[in-house]
Design an enzyme around this catalytic site. Structure first.
Site, PDB file in Angstrom:
ATOM      1  N   ASP A 122     -98.627   4.371  67.780  1.00  0.00           N
ATOM      2  CA  ASP A 122     -97.669   5.222  68.476  1.00  0.00           C
ATOM      3  C   ASP A 122     -97.860   5.030  69.980  1.00  0.00           C
ATOM      4  O   ASP A 122     -98.906   4.556  70.440  1.00  0.00           O
ATOM      5  CB  ASP A 122     -97.846   6.705  68.113  1.00  0.00           C
ATOM      6  CG  ASP A 122     -96.536   7.477  68.198  1.00  0.00           C
ATOM      7  OD1 ASP A 122     -95.910   7.733  67.157  1.00  0.00           O
ATOM      8  OD2 ASP A 122     -96.108   7.801  69.340  1.00  0.00           O
ATOM      9  N   ILE A 159     -94.248  -0.402  71.509  1.00  0.00           N
ATOM     10  CA  ILE A 159     -93.749  -1.521  70.692  1.00  0.00           C
ATOM     11  C   ILE A 159     -92.588  -2.264  71.360  1.00  0.00           C
ATOM     12  O   ILE A 159     -92.150  -3.293  70.859  1.00  0.00           O
ATOM     13  CB  ILE A 159     -93.367  -1.071  69.257  1.00  0.00           C
ATOM     14  CG1 ILE A 159     -92.395   0.104  69.293  1.00  0.00           C
ATOM     15  CG2 ILE A 159     -94.600  -0.745  68.443  1.00  0.00           C
ATOM     16  CD1 ILE A 159     -91.082  -0.201  68.697  1.00  0.00           C
ATOM     17  N   ASN A 198     -90.990   1.534  62.215  1.00  0.00           N
ATOM     18  CA  ASN A 198     -90.472   2.901  62.102  1.00  0.00           C
ATOM     19  C   ASN A 198     -90.176   3.541  63.465  1.00  0.00           C
ATOM     20  O   ASN A 198     -89.279   4.380  63.570  1.00  0.00           O
ATOM     21  CB  ASN A 198     -91.491   3.753  61.337  1.00  0.00           C
ATOM     22  CG  ASN A 198     -91.195   5.226  61.433  1.00  0.00           C
ATOM     23  OD1 ASN A 198     -90.257   5.720  60.812  1.00  0.00           O
ATOM     24  ND2 ASN A 198     -91.957   5.944  62.247  1.00  0.00           N
ATOM     25  N   TYR A 208     -77.542   4.493  69.683  1.00  0.00           N
ATOM     26  CA  TYR A 208     -78.318   4.596  68.435  1.00  0.00           C
ATOM     27  C   TYR A 208     -77.592   3.864  67.311  1.00  0.00           C
ATOM     28  O   TYR A 208     -78.210   3.119  66.540  1.00  0.00           O
ATOM     29  CB  TYR A 208     -78.508   6.080  68.101  1.00  0.00           C
ATOM     30  CG  TYR A 208     -79.360   6.349  66.887  1.00  0.00           C
ATOM     31  CD1 TYR A 208     -80.756   6.351  66.980  1.00  0.00           C
ATOM     32  CD2 TYR A 208     -78.788   6.626  65.647  1.00  0.00           C
ATOM     33  CE1 TYR A 208     -81.550   6.610  65.867  1.00  0.00           C
ATOM     34  CE2 TYR A 208     -79.575   6.889  64.535  1.00  0.00           C
ATOM     35  CZ  TYR A 208     -80.955   6.882  64.646  1.00  0.00           C
ATOM     36  OH  TYR A 208     -81.732   7.152  63.537  1.00  0.00           O
ATOM     37  N   LYS A 256     -79.225   0.719  65.345  1.00  0.00           N
ATOM     38  CA  LYS A 256     -79.510   0.764  63.906  1.00  0.00           C
ATOM     39  C   LYS A 256     -78.628  -0.227  63.134  1.00  0.00           C
ATOM     40  O   LYS A 256     -79.071  -0.816  62.145  1.00  0.00           O
ATOM     41  CB  LYS A 256     -79.334   2.188  63.373  1.00  0.00           C
ATOM     42  CG  LYS A 256     -80.367   3.189  63.933  1.00  0.00           C
ATOM     43  CD  LYS A 256     -81.807   2.774  63.691  1.00  0.00           C
ATOM     44  CE  LYS A 256     -82.805   3.892  63.937  1.00  0.00           C
ATOM     45  NZ  LYS A 256     -84.202   3.456  63.802  1.00  0.00           N
TER      46      LYS A 256
END
Ligand code: NAD
Length: 255
Positions: A36, A63, A89, A157, A161
């Site tokens: 994280d 990340i 994730n 978003y 996605k």
């Protein structure tokens, strides 16, 4: 135990869906490395699971940063000798506005960088280690917002996605020959933490009912119900599946 001897890296797992995935994979015998950006939250999450007797480890990294991702994957491989499972994730709308006129360039960049570029960077960095062993399983976390136009999220978003879904299929084609499977889940609305709880509670009863009426199972899902599908995709139970996008949404969107 379905993941005995496997090493799994789960990004963005200090809370929410990622935490539930880490716990379920640890229950199934995996050695889990939880990642994280939020170091304090990560430490708390890892301590909680360690106190319950699970084999979990932490690696704080952004990340969306190539050097940090490269160093993380090298650390995991050097420490445990293999990386079998990667769950991309980390992501979300990251507190950015959803109305088109309010989305600034930096909001767009943040959402695309963490959700989409992060998925690319982590996948690119892990593949050589998976190739070096007998293969592996990469699981990407998309969203119902990338499957169909949803009013809950904004365009950044949705684009990120939707990109993850195309990325999943294209990468699955490229690296299947090495025994590396690439699949994705597309969750519906899940109360994954305080922020999502607030979002849900800020809706009035009519709005909540209109959401629930769209869901054939007539309820929101839980983080554990997302994690169990991810664990299935990580395990040999899904050995002949690659390039699949699993809608885990109570039937709200049927692909
Ligand atoms: N909760 C939902 O309803 C829902 C629905 C569809 C999809 N999803 C997706 O599921 C995933 C998890 O969502 P959640 O609801 O558990 O969210 P969450 O906010 O609880 O967890 C996301 C985690 O990612 C971490 N993170 C953010 N930026 C990062 C970075 N640059 N590097 C590393 N970690 C970073 C955060 O610190 C946080 O702990 C996300 O990709 C989200 O888009 C969630």
């Amino acid at each position: 135990m379905k993941l005995e001897g496997k090493v799994a890296c789960i990004t963005g797992s200090a809370g929410g869906l990622g935490y539930a995935m880490a716990k379920q994979m640890a229950i199934e015998g995996a050695i889990v490395v939880m990642n994280d950006l939020d170091e304090t939250g990560l430490q708390k999450a890892v301590d909680l699971l360690k106190n319950e007797g699970f084999k979990v480890n932490e690696y704080a990294a952004n990340i969306a940063n190539k050097d940090q991702v490269t160093a993380m994957m090298k650390f995991i491989y050097d420490s445990f000798g293999r990386i079998d499972i990667l769950v991309n994730n980390a992501g979300g709308s990251l507190h950015t506005p959803k109305k088109l006129e309010e989305i600034m360039e930096e909001h767009w960049d943040l959402v695309l960088d963490v959700n989409l570029k992060g998925t690319f960077l982590c996948s690119q960095a892990v593949v050589p280690y998976m190739k070096a062993k007998t293969g592996g399983s990469i699981i990407n976390v998309a969203s119902i917002g990338g499957r169909t136009a949803s009013i809950v999220t904004g365009v950044a978003y949705a684009a990120a996605k939707g990109g993850i879904i195309s990325f999943t299929r294209r990468l699955a084609k490229e690296i299947g020959r090495y025994g590396i499977r690439v699949n994705a889940i597309a969750p519906g609305l899940v109360i994954s933490g305080e922020r999502m709880q607030d979002t849900w509670e800020n809706m009035n009863e009519i709005e909540q009912n209109s959401v629930l009426e769209e869901i054939p199972l007539r309820r929101l899902g839980s983080i554990e119900e997302q994690a169990s599908v991810v664990t299935f995709l990580a395990s040999n139970d899904s050995h002949y599946m690659t390039g699949a996008i699993l809608d885990v949404n109570g039937g709200r969107f049927m692909g």
